[in-house]
Design a protein around this motif. Structure first.
Motif, PDB file in Angstrom:
ATOM      1  N   UNK A 296      67.150 -58.366  40.122  1.00  0.00           N
ATOM      2  CA  UNK A 296      68.030 -58.433  38.949  1.00  0.00           C
ATOM      3  C   UNK A 296      67.454 -59.304  37.853  1.00  0.00           C
ATOM      4  N   UNK A 297      66.818 -60.420  38.249  1.00  0.00           N
ATOM      5  CA  UNK A 297      66.239 -61.323  37.239  1.00  0.00           C
ATOM      6  C   UNK A 297      65.113 -60.608  36.494  1.00  0.00           C
ATOM      7  N   UNK A 299      64.463 -57.348  36.311  1.00  0.00           N
ATOM      8  CA  UNK A 299      64.884 -56.159  35.572  1.00  0.00           C
ATOM      9  C   UNK A 299      65.661 -56.532  34.317  1.00  0.00           C
ATOM     10  N   UNK A 300      66.508 -57.566  34.436  1.00  0.00           N
ATOM     11  CA  UNK A 300      67.225 -58.011  33.246  1.00  0.00           C
ATOM     12  C   UNK A 300      66.229 -58.520  32.221  1.00  0.00           C
ATOM     13  N   UNK A 302      63.103 -57.471  31.824  1.00  0.00           N
ATOM     14  CA  UNK A 302      62.486 -56.288  31.200  1.00  0.00           C
ATOM     15  C   UNK A 302      63.444 -55.680  30.178  1.00  0.00           C
ATOM     16  N   UNK A 303      64.705 -55.612  30.593  1.00  0.00           N
ATOM     17  CA  UNK A 303      65.726 -55.062  29.693  1.00  0.00           C
ATOM     18  C   UNK A 303      65.804 -55.889  28.409  1.00  0.00           C
ATOM     19  N   UNK A 304      65.854 -57.224  28.581  1.00  0.00           N
ATOM     20  CA  UNK A 304      65.983 -58.098  27.414  1.00  0.00           C
ATOM     21  C   UNK A 304      64.766 -57.954  26.507  1.00  0.00           C
ATOM     22  N   UNK A 306      62.780 -55.312  26.217  1.00  0.00           N
ATOM     23  CA  UNK A 306      62.788 -54.022  25.511  1.00  0.00           C
ATOM     24  C   UNK A 306      63.842 -54.031  24.412  1.00  0.00           C
ATOM     25  N   UNK A 307      64.956 -54.714  24.683  1.00  0.00           N
ATOM     26  CA  UNK A 307      65.999 -54.835  23.651  1.00  0.00           C
ATOM     27  C   UNK A 307      65.489 -55.622  22.452  1.00  0.00           C
ATOM     28  N   UNK A 310      63.156 -53.718  20.444  1.00  0.00           N
ATOM     29  CA  UNK A 310      63.912 -52.735  19.674  1.00  0.00           C
ATOM     30  C   UNK A 310      64.516 -53.387  18.433  1.00  0.00           C
TER      31      UNK A 310
END
Lengths: 382, 425, 47
Positions: A296-297, A299-300, A302-304, A306-307, A310
């Motif tokens: 979770x750490x 992946x979050x 990576x998500x952050x 990519x956000x 963006x």
């Protein structure tokens, strides 16, 4: 020297495996890293050299477990010609193996005489097969409902009231022991030897041990049985191979075997290794919580990222748009100003020409008036 | 690429969808209400009927009456195919949703819903099929709620599959809510997307790998070429390209039979999805080949390669991993969607071959031939039945719910203002 | 609550049982902490 080697190693150890020191201090005895099994647990020593293949143990097992009677009676020894495995109605089976290894042992000679089916250098050996009651049972390790348990007496027990019937225990067992009631539609159970736990709890011997006429099976504390087995090997090195099967196989089993020939010759696998089932799966199992903790750490993150990318792209787009707009505005303003300039200039020239025109015209008119005046005075003089 | 243009596109899409919705209501619903006896439908009906009969035989006669399972071969086709292949091929759900939502590959957005649906149906069918395989299926909740055997990898698999099935169900519900017109609850669930996606990836990582780890306990039964301490890693990595291959494969089927259901966004994005996944699958497959090689080396299994088992092992790796990886690469380089679809078929077959090899072919490899397992026709028929149930469910759901197109009232927007604007109308 | 384990099997059932509970706790706690961490950020969620 202020830093001793010992101290240094201590630091390293503390940093690398902090849990090790904690485990060492807080958890005592058997709960530490090494597990030696239940103290004083029982086992059975099966001396293959003494077995005569009478199938009495099979019969006793069948009776004590109230199994249906077999197709052929237990005194029919022709059944030994084909190697068998345990089934859902036979917790134990005796198999016959013909070994070509010459052995001068009296006991084996005796066997030969009794059965009369060994010729030349080959001898007939009989091996009893049943659940070995592992110290670290693979079936228990594999069971996802804790239906299997290692009892303090040494028996590996099965609780049918928990069993879902996934049969992973059968996949897991290296000795291919557990069997299944495939023809039972509603209440199929996994079937295997219980070491006659109810009898042991009453202080009696397991049924097969009780009935054995040749003392090929000895019941006792496992540690004592190992000593006994070692003694036999030491006393008769010509009679036994120097190996107690079950002492270390798959982490050790409560059943122990002595054989005059290598165990692979009597249908027992010697390539199982000494790792117990929980040891085989411990690595994969310990990876599970780490994945839960870290994924979770990660992946979050990576998500952050990519956000964020963006967002930056969006901002850059907006900036570019704004810049383009500004530029365009500037250009129009410039153009407008130029136009204005041009217009005023044009206006000025237009005014100028207009004024000039008017002035010219006025001058013309004046001139004309003067000429007319002069003409008139000239006529008066005449 | 102006914002206005995309809005304009979306608006025109809206009308298209409304039209297609109307069309589908007019044309498709009667198709389902009144079954047309096309050859395909007749075959489906026969399979369902046979499956029904065999189900009765299984539950009234026991496992012995329909399966070839025995004491040496406790796991057969229903575990090897229905469970292992089913779970691996349903990996498209976590792969696609994580690509879109976590890694920010927005262009895959139209592929997420079909992938989630396939995954949900896949897992639902895995659990459905398990009811046939375990002896007392009504006790399936025991490991989680009654007597958890935490030392078992099967417990880990069971817990994760149970949780992930729920996650997939929740991830799937927005489509159902849109269909039913439940706006509020739909928006609430959509708000959970990020959480569900990360949760889904965690659970998938765990149970995909644990399915491989199930066999770690039996080194004496699985052929050394397939047995490896890396089994969990192999299963997890191969599940990635299994999922991607399945998305491409399923997409090509959907294009063939459900083309009229797709909106312009889906159609315009689908080639990009195919080529993007081709590239990704190709590279992951190459990585997988690499770690397979490392597995050979670390256990010093080279000498096994020159046996007949070795040939079979190489057949699996070269024919069904290296070859599709290469075809995928060519497809990605040449932007050839058709070629990618060919590769996806090989990829899917390769995963099935791998899982069957581990659970059936190379398992119990030392047993004499007459003690080996081969599935009975009834086991195969039940497996076919389970797959057919899945296909029928997929067809029904895509016929009614906004899976292959975006619901006109709930368009996915590049910015929230856009979305809100649409939600208000 | 000092428990003595005689087999690795029992030890693993016990420790993994507790670890699974911790895992559940982690899975619940991490998203909540993320919400706290980003609570003051501008909202830019787009899904």
């Amino acid at each position: 020297m202020t830093i001793t080697r010992r101290k240094f190693l201590g630091w390293i150890g503390g940093a690398a495996a902090g849990s090790a020191t904690i485990a060492g201090t807080l958890a005592h005895g058997a709960s530490n890293k090494e597990f030696k099994g239940y103290p004083n647990s029982f086992g059975v020593l099966h001396d293959i050299t003494k077995c005569i293949g009478c199938r009495k143990c099979e019969q006793a097992c069948n009776e004590i477990n109230t199994m249906p009677a077999p197709e052929k009676p237990f005194d029919d020894l022709s059944i030994l010609e084909k190697e068998r495995r345990t089934t859902s109605t036979a917790h134990t089976v005796v198999n016959k193996f013909i070994s070509s290894v010459p052995n001068s042992s009296n006991n084996v000679e005796q066997n030969k005489n009794i059965n009369g089916d060994a010729s030349g250098n080959s001898i007939a050996l009989y091996v009893k097969k049943q659940c070995n009651h592992c110290l670290e049972p693979a079936c228990a390790s594999a069971c996802f409902v804790k239906a299997f348990k290692k009892d303090k007496t040494g028996a590996v027990t099965y609780d049918a009231s928990l069993c879902v019937g996934c049969r992973y225990c059968m996949v897991a067992c290296s000795f291919n022991i557990p069997t299944y009631e495939y023809d039972e539609p509603l209440t199929p159970r996994v079937m295997k030897c219980t070491l006659c736990l109810p009898l042991i709890q009453e202080g009696k011997l397991p049924a097969c041990v009780q009935i054995c006429p040749r003392e090929a099976l000895i019941f006792g504390e496992r540690t004592e049985l190992i000593k006994q087995a070692r003694m036999r090997i030491q006393k008769h090195p010509d009679k036994y191979v120097d190996h107690i099967y079950g002492e270390h196989e798959m982490g050790g089993t409560s059943w122990l075997y002595l054989s005059p020939v290598s165990f692979s010759e009597v249908g027992m696998r010697e390539d199982l290794g000494t790792n117990s089932a929980p040891e085989l799966t411990a690595g994969a199992l310990s990876a599970v919580p780490i994945v839960v903790g870290l994924w979770p750490v990660l992946l979050t993150g990576v998500y952050a990222i990519s956000k964020r990318k963006e967002k930056i792209a969006q901002e850059e787009l907006e900036q570019a748009l704004a810049a383009a707009r500004d530029e365009a505005e500037e250009i129009t303003a410039q153009k407008l100003a130029e136009l204005k300039k041009k217009m005023t200039k044009e206006k000025e020239t237009a005014v100028k020409t207009e004024v000039k025109k008017v002035l010219d015209e006025a001058a013309k008119r004046e001139k004309a008036a003067q000429e007319a005046k002069a003409d008139a005075s000239a006529e008066e003089e005449k | 690429m102006g914002l206005q243009d995309t809005i304009k596109n979306r608006l025109s899409n809206n009308e298209l969808i409304k039209n297609s919705l109307m069309k589908s209501n007019l044309i498709n619903n009667p198709l389902i209400n009144k079954i047309e006896w096309t050859p395909l439908n007749i075959i489906t009906a026969i399979i369902l009927f046979v499956g029904f009969i065999l189900t009765i035989a299984r539950f009234f006669g026991g496992l012995g009456t329909v399966t070839n399972l025995d004491d040496n071969n406790p796991w057969g086709l229903w575990i090897g195919f229905d469970l292992l292949c089913g779970v691996a091929l349903a990996a498209g759900g976590y792969v696609t949703s994580s690509a879109c939502y976590i890694f920010g590959l927005k262009r895959y957005h139209s592929a997420v819903r079909p992938a989630i649906l396939t995954a949900f149906l896949g897992y639902a069918l895995v659990v459905f099929a398990l009811n046939y395989d375990v002896g007392r299926p009504w006790r399936l909740p025991y490991p989680i709620f009654y007597s958890p055997g935490t030392s078992s990898l099967l417990f880990e698999v069971g817990l994760c599959v149970f949780l992930y099935l729920n996650v997939l169900f929740i991830e799937f519900t927005p489509a159902a809510f849109e269909w039913l017109g439940l706006k509020k609850i739909r928006n609430f669930v959509v708000g959970l997307t990020m959480l569900l996606t990360i949760f889904g990836v965690v659970l998938s990582t765990l149970h995909q790998s644990s399915l491989g780890a199930l066999f770690l306990i039996a080194p004496s039964k699985l052929h050394p070429l397939w047995y490896s301490g890396y089994l969990p890693v192999y299963f997890f990595i191969s599940s990635m390209f299994a999922g991607m291959s399945m998305v491409i494969f399923e997409g090509s089927l959907a294009h063939k039979y459900l083309h009229h259901k797709m909106d312009e966004t889906h159609l315009s994005e689908s080639d990009g999805v195919v080529l993007g996944f081709s590239k990704a699958a190709s590279f992951v497959m190459m990585g997988y080949l690499g770690i397979k090689l490392i597995g050979l080396s670390i256990d010093n299994n080279w000498h096994h390669l020159f046996t007949s088992w070795g040939l079979w092992f190489l057949f699996e790796l070269i024919g069904f991993v290296a070859l599709p990886a290469f075809i995928y690469a060519v497809a990605a380089r040449e932007k050839n969607v058709k070629l990618a679809r060919v590769a996806s078929i090989l990829g899917v077959l390769g995963i099935i071959l791998n899982r069957l090899n581990i659970s059936l072919v190379a398992f119990n490899w030392q047993l004499p031939l007459d003690q080996r397992y081969f599935p009975s026709w009834m086991e195969i028929a039940i497996s076919v039945f389970v797959v057919t149930v899945g296909i029928v469910a997929y067809r029904l759901i895509t016929a009614y719910m906004p899976i292959l197109y975006e619901h006109p009232n709930y368009k996915h927007g590049d910015d929230s203002k856009n979305k809100h604007g649409h939600q208000e109308d | 609550m000092e428990q003595v384990f005689y087999t690795l099997q029992d030890f693993m059932v016990h420790t993994k049982g507790i670890t699974y509970l911790i895992m559940g706790g982690l899975l619940a706690a991490l998203p909540l902490f993320w919400l706290f961490l980003t609570g003051r950020d501008e909202k830019n969620k787009t899904f």
